[in-house]
Design a protein around this motif. Structure first.
Motif, short mmCIF file in Angstrom:
data_model
loop_
_atom_site.label_atom_id
_atom_site.label_comp_id
_atom_site.label_asym_id
_atom_site.label_seq_id
_atom_site.Cartn_x
_atom_site.Cartn_y
_atom_site.Cartn_z
N PRO A 62 0.80 -1.23 0.00
CA PRO A 62 0.00 0.00 0.00
C PRO A 62 0.83 1.28 0.00
N ALA A 65 0.41 4.59 -2.06
CA ALA A 65 -0.66 5.53 -1.73
C ALA A 65 -0.10 6.84 -1.18
N LEU A 66 1.09 6.78 -0.59
CA LEU A 66 1.72 7.99 -0.06
C LEU A 66 2.17 8.92 -1.17
N PRO A 70 -4.74 7.11 -2.28
CA PRO A 70 -5.26 5.81 -1.87
C PRO A 70 -6.09 5.08 -2.90
N ASP A 129 -3.32 -0.06 7.79
CA ASP A 129 -4.50 0.80 7.79
C ASP A 129 -4.89 1.21 6.37
N ILE A 130 -3.89 1.52 5.54
CA ILE A 130 -4.18 1.89 4.14
C ILE A 130 -4.80 0.71 3.41
N SER A 133 -8.37 0.19 4.59
CA SER A 133 -9.20 1.27 4.05
C SER A 133 -9.50 1.09 2.57
N ALA A 134 -8.62 0.36 1.87
CA ALA A 134 -8.81 0.09 0.44
C ALA A 134 -9.77 -1.06 0.20
#
Length: 347
Positions: A62, A65-66, A70, A129-130, A133-134
């Motif tokens: 993930p 995403a940064l 996201p 967490d990313i 959340s995805a």
């Protein structure tokens, strides 16, 4: 039964980002495996798995995403979950160099093991967490990018509630992989609070471990490694690939050799009554003091057959790659021009 875990490290390319690729171009190349012959990434890989009744594992990174935001991780996770395959956590900390937000301040590093334990906990927690959340279920398994984990990584995973790690690859031990386990034991065992699930493989010559990776093993070697794991009573057989591994190194065309190897591995798993397939969900844990699982012994004829097969495969799929490297060498120095000219003529 021995559970065959066929996994794919599913990741965007930091190198393509540095070359100026936007989110769509990186996604199409790295995840969809798009080349002039079609798409040979995760959707195709799931097609092959499903044709043989196999549930695969996709270790999704993930961290992009940064950089890209996201939504690109959602685009990776959604089809995997919708088709009933497993999503677990992968991490490439190279992305921190380009990130809009760095949870560990100015610290960067190529591998998760480059960070101290508190920073590793922050990074793995953020990545989880990313991923969730995805649209992914809470991951229970982890694999470090480049297999670049150490014992602190396992301690961080245990503190965050992970049950399994699959970062131990004996071929990388002493380099990127710094986990303090015996390289000669391929069995699952507990280490620093989590169950380590090593990458499987065999010895291709004395003292040389060959991991069960599509681009590393021939069909014969993969079958022999699977057979040896089942005959040894191993809980699992772990084979891995990447979302982009069914293409040539320049990602211009499909690598038919790699495709054939994936199909052969799936057939071997489906046809062996001693072997089941699946992911980490419900994977039996080893006893407190498990027995050793040795790698299959080397067979020189088998090794030489693979070397010959790979040489032919490189000629078939990598000529453009060789030519581009030669061009760089030929324009970098006087000796490079001489040697590069000879190689270019031969290629």
């Amino acid at each position: 039964m021995t559970r065959a875990i066929i996994s794919f490290d599913t990741e965007l390319s930091a190198a393509l980002f540095q070359q100026g690729a936007d989110a769509r171009a990186n996604f199409e190349s790295s995840v969809l495996g798009r080349c002039r012959d079609g798409d040979f990434g995760i959707e195709y890989q799931m097609d092959v798995l499903e044709a043989h009744g196999i549930k695969g594992v996709f270790f999704v990174d993930p961290m992009p995403a940064l950089v890209y935001g996201p939504k690109i991780i959602e685009a990776i996770v959604r089809p995997i979950v919708s088709r009933g395959h497993e999503v677990q956590l992968h991490i490439h900390t190279e992305w921190l160099k380009f990130a809009r937000f760095n949870p560990v301040g100015k610290q960067t590093g190529r591998n998760i093991a480059d960070f101290a334990l508190p920073a590793q906990k922050k990074l793995i927690g953020l990545a989880r967490d990313i991923l969730v959340s995805a649209g992914a279920p809470d991951p229970i398994a982890f694999r470090a990018g480049n297999f670049g984990a150490n014992d602190d990584t396992l301690a961080a995973l245990a503190a965050l509630g992970f049950r399994y790690d699959s970062s131990f690859n004996a071929a990388y031990l002493g380099r990127e992989c710094r986990i303090g386990l015996d390289a000669d034991n391929l069995g699952m065992r507990f280490h620093h609070g989590v169950c380590e699930v090593p990458v499987s493989g065999l010895m291709d010559r004395p003292g040389s471990f060959r991991p069960a990776q599509l681009c590393a093993m021939s069909k014969e070697e993969m079958r022999d490694a699977l057979d040896h794991a089942a005959a040894s009573g191993a809980i699992q057989f772990s084979a891995f690939s990447h979302s982009f591994e069914l293409m040539s190194r320049d990602r211009a065309v499909v690598n038919r050799l790699a495709v054939a190897r994936l199909k052969a591995l799936c057939r071997a798993v489906a046809d062996d009554p001693r072997v089941s397939s699946g992911g980490f969900a419900g994977l039996p844990l080893p006893p407190a003091q498990p027995g050793r699982i040795e790698a299959a012994a080397p067979r020189p004829v088998r090794t030489w057959k693979r070397i010959a097969e790979q040489a032919i495969g490189h000629l078939a799929h990598e000529v453009r790659y060789v030519r581009s490297l030669t061009y760089v060498a030929a324009n970098s120095s006087r000796w490079g021009k001489v040697v590069g000219g000879i190689i270019l003529a031969m290629a």
